[in-house]
Scaffold this active site. Structure first.
Site, PDB file in Angstrom:
ATOM      1  N   LYS A  52      10.186   7.124  14.319  1.00 58.59           N
ATOM      2  CA  LYS A  52       9.196   7.298  15.363  1.00 58.59           C
ATOM      3  C   LYS A  52       9.586   7.076  16.721  1.00 58.59           C
ATOM      4  CE  LYS A  52       4.855   6.969  17.146  1.00 58.59           C
ATOM      5  NZ  LYS A  52       4.022   5.636  16.946  1.00 58.59           N
ATOM      6  N   SER A  59       9.505   8.592  21.169  1.00 57.66           N
ATOM      7  CA  SER A  59       8.714   9.292  22.310  1.00 57.66           C
ATOM      8  C   SER A  59       8.555  10.630  22.082  1.00 57.66           C
ATOM      9  CB  SER A  59       9.049   9.031  23.649  1.00 57.66           C
ATOM     10  OG  SER A  59       9.097   7.355  23.615  1.00 57.66           O
ATOM     11  N   THR A 101       7.375   8.609  26.453  1.00 55.54           N
ATOM     12  CA  THR A 101       6.307   9.753  27.029  1.00 55.54           C
ATOM     13  C   THR A 101       5.541   9.078  28.315  1.00 55.54           C
ATOM     14  OG1 THR A 101       6.241  10.601  24.836  1.00 55.54           O
ATOM     15  CG2 THR A 101       4.461  11.114  26.310  1.00 55.54           C
ATOM     16  N   ALA A 102       5.338   7.721  28.253  1.00 53.58           N
ATOM     17  CA  ALA A 102       4.811   7.204  29.352  1.00 53.58           C
ATOM     18  C   ALA A 102       5.690   7.243  30.690  1.00 53.58           C
ATOM     19  CB  ALA A 102       4.515   5.759  29.138  1.00 53.58           C
ATOM     20  N   HIS A 136      -0.045   1.286  24.688  1.00 54.41           N
ATOM     21  CA  HIS A 136      -0.347   0.530  23.593  1.00 54.41           C
ATOM     22  C   HIS A 136      -1.552  -0.602  23.771  1.00 54.41           C
ATOM     23  CE1 HIS A 136       2.548   2.594  21.346  1.00 54.41           C
ATOM     24  NE2 HIS A 136       3.658   1.909  21.706  1.00 54.41           N
TER      25      HIS A 136
END
Length: 279
Positions: free
Chosen positions: A53, A55, A111-112, A155
């Site tokens: 997992k 980004s 991604t943030a 999150h």
């Protein structure tokens, strides 16, 4: 098979069935639980895990070795990262207030952070000052204590930031959705191209479907890894980030990823790459 994902509730909920051998025919997993900044780095290491997992923002660096799977990840609406400041001290909704400031982010390839850079390029005159990378669970305390001027959070922070005495400067997901009318691509599931990608996608989707069919089965596992998170917060986290896009990216999902990374490549924030490699 080696896999790496975060201990966050959405990931442990999604992979619970596979991790616990509940999927007929699926290989046993050797799991590494790690913050997204670490998994992003594992993906470019010499001997990275078989499945990770990461980004979505990190994809351009790894697409030669890894393929994006059409399931298991995190996309959605109303679930984007937030930019927070300290209430009563630096609290403002004026993006210009970030000019020259110190901002904490969870990963330089998250991604943030990519959404933040795209937003800041339009809204923060002269740009922000220093970018400080720290584990996401340390960001809100750092903003609260005045060690950082603003924090980019992800999150479950969406649900808990008021308890830290913080204020919302902007919702980057809201900005992205209003600007593109597309969902927000957050976390991707990738697998080595040398493996049977169809089989891995099938096991991942089966794990998602098992989680939905047996929501209580993963409860103990999820809470064990959730860093003493309140059970109601953990459930809200899962409800927000595990959705139809987790079962299948679909046309809207792929369009969102293409839009994000296409814009980022145009700005020079990620390496140029062949967008067709995303499918």
């Amino acid at each position: 098979m080696r896999i790496a994902f975060s201990p966050c509730p959405n990931d442990t909920f999604v992979f619970h069935a596979w991790v616990h051998g509940l999927l007929p025919g699926a290989p046993k997993l050797n799991v590494t639980y790690a913050d997204i900044d670490i998994t992003n780095k594992l993906a470019v290491s010499a001997d990275g895990p078989d499945v990770l997992k990461i980004s979505y923002a990190a994809l351009p660096w790894v697409l030669s070795e890894y393929a994006l799977l059409p399931c298991g990840g995190a996309l959605g609406r109303g679930c984007g990262p937030l930019v927070l400041t300290r209430s009563g001290v630096t609290a403002t909704q004026d993006p210009a207030s970030l000019s020259g400031r110190r901002v904490a982010v969870p990963s330089e390839r998250s991604t943030a952070y990519l959404l933040f850079r795209l937003w800041a390029a339009r809204h923060v005159p002269g740009g922000v000052g220093e970018i400080v990378v720290m584990p996401f669970h340390e960001i809100m305390p750092a903003v609260r204590d005045g060690l950082i001027d603003a924090g980019l959070v992800i999150h479950e922070a969406r649900f808990t930031y008021p308890s830290y005495g913080l204020s919302l400067l902007t919702d980057l997901g809201g900005w992205w959705e209003s600007d593109t009318n597309l969902p927000i691509p957050l976390g991707a599931i990738i697998a080595k191209r040398s493996l049977d990608l169809n089989a891995i996608a099938g096991w991942t989707r089966a794990s998602v479907e098992y989680a939905w069919a047996h929501p209580e089965a993963s409860r103990e596992y999820v809470l064990h890894h959730a860093q003493e998170m309140d059970p109601q917060v953990a459930q809200a986290h899962i409800a927000l980030y595990v959705n139809d896009f987790t079962a299948n990216l679909g046309d809207d999902g792929y369009a969102a990823v293409t839009a994000l990374l296409g814009r980022a490549a145009e700005e020079g924030f990620v390496p140029e790459f062949d967008l067709s490699a995303l499918r």
